[in-house]
Design a protein around this motif. Structure first.
Motif, mmCIF file in Angstrom:
data_model
loop_
_atom_site.group_PDB
_atom_site.id
_atom_site.type_symbol
_atom_site.label_atom_id
_atom_site.label_comp_id
_atom_site.label_asym_id
_atom_site.label_seq_id
_atom_site.Cartn_x
_atom_site.Cartn_y
_atom_site.Cartn_z
ATOM 1 N N GLY A 1 0.774 -1.238 0.000
ATOM 2 C CA GLY A 1 0.000 0.000 0.000
ATOM 3 C C GLY A 1 0.802 1.282 0.000
ATOM 4 N N ARG B 1 -1.936 9.030 -3.370
ATOM 5 C CA ARG B 1 -3.099 9.710 -2.773
ATOM 6 C C ARG B 1 -2.698 11.010 -2.082
ATOM 7 N NH1 ARG B 1 -6.308 4.650 -0.011
ATOM 8 N NH2 ARG B 1 -7.349 3.939 -1.924
ATOM 9 N N THR C 1 0.155 3.416 -3.275
ATOM 10 C CA THR C 1 -1.187 4.012 -3.271
ATOM 11 C C THR C 1 -1.264 5.163 -2.273
ATOM 12 O OG1 THR C 1 -2.196 1.921 -3.943
ATOM 13 C CG2 THR C 1 -3.640 3.544 -2.914
ATOM 14 N N HIS D 1 -3.540 -0.504 -10.814
ATOM 15 C CA HIS D 1 -4.314 -0.622 -9.577
ATOM 16 C C HIS D 1 -4.017 0.553 -8.636
ATOM 17 C CE1 HIS D 1 -6.372 -2.441 -6.192
ATOM 18 N NE2 HIS D 1 -5.276 -2.228 -5.464
ATOM 19 N N VAL D 2 -2.750 0.908 -8.512
ATOM 20 C CA VAL D 2 -2.369 2.048 -7.663
ATOM 21 C C VAL D 2 -3.094 3.305 -8.129
ATOM 22 C CG1 VAL D 2 -0.466 3.631 -7.116
ATOM 23 C CG2 VAL D 2 -0.144 1.160 -6.899
ATOM 24 N N ARG E 1 -5.803 3.692 -10.067
ATOM 25 C CA ARG E 1 -7.264 3.620 -9.880
ATOM 26 C C ARG E 1 -7.623 3.807 -8.405
ATOM 27 N NH1 ARG E 1 -6.859 -0.656 -13.950
ATOM 28 N NH2 ARG E 1 -7.860 0.132 -15.837
ATOM 29 N N SER E 2 -6.854 3.190 -7.519
ATOM 30 C CA SER E 2 -7.109 3.307 -6.077
ATOM 31 C C SER E 2 -6.910 4.730 -5.571
ATOM 32 C CB SER E 2 -6.200 2.359 -5.300
ATOM 33 O OG SER E 2 -6.500 1.019 -5.622
ATOM 34 N N ALA E 3 -6.098 5.502 -6.285
ATOM 35 C CA ALA E 3 -5.840 6.891 -5.894
ATOM 36 C C ALA E 3 -6.767 7.871 -6.613
ATOM 37 C CB ALA E 3 -4.379 7.244 -6.168
#
Length: 112
Positions: free
Chosen positions: A43, A50, A46, A78-79, A81-83
């Motif tokens: 994590g 963020r 991410t 994925h990083v 999109r998650s941010a």
């Protein structure tokens, strides 16, 4: 089952990098990141993206912050999109890597 050790956030060594560059277009920036292999999957990327993305939009007066990712790099996708980044499209034969070329997927986040 193999468990990864918890992420050490108060240590004195770097586990990665996030960079922001101003693009030639007015109010547009680019974002990149990497994490050392032994620290991946916990994590850190991410969390860093963020934190950096909203700061870059405000501090650099950006309207758009974009990132280019190789199509096979699912972890980076994925990083992003998650941010809060959204995938916008594909630039064919855009990246030059190891003497060859690769497509780039374009992700962005815009100021509100």
């Amino acid at each position: 089952m193999c468990r990864k050790p918890s992420l050490e956030v108060d240590g004195d060594h770097a586990i990665g990098l996030v960079w922001v560059a101003v693009r030639p277009q007015p109010h547009v920036g680019g974002l990149g990141n990497w994490i050392v292999p032994e620290a991946r999957g916990r994590g850190a990327a991410t969390a860093a993206v963020r934190l950096v993305a909203p700061w870059a939009l405000e501090a650099l007066d950006l309207r758009r912050l974009e990132a280019w990712v190789e199509p096979d790099n699912e972890a980076s996708q994925h990083v992003l999109r998650s941010a809060g980044f959204q995938q916008e499209g594909r630039l064919r034969n855009f990246l030059t890597l190891d003497g060859g070329s690769s497509d780039a997927l374009v992700f962005s986040v815009i100021s509100s």
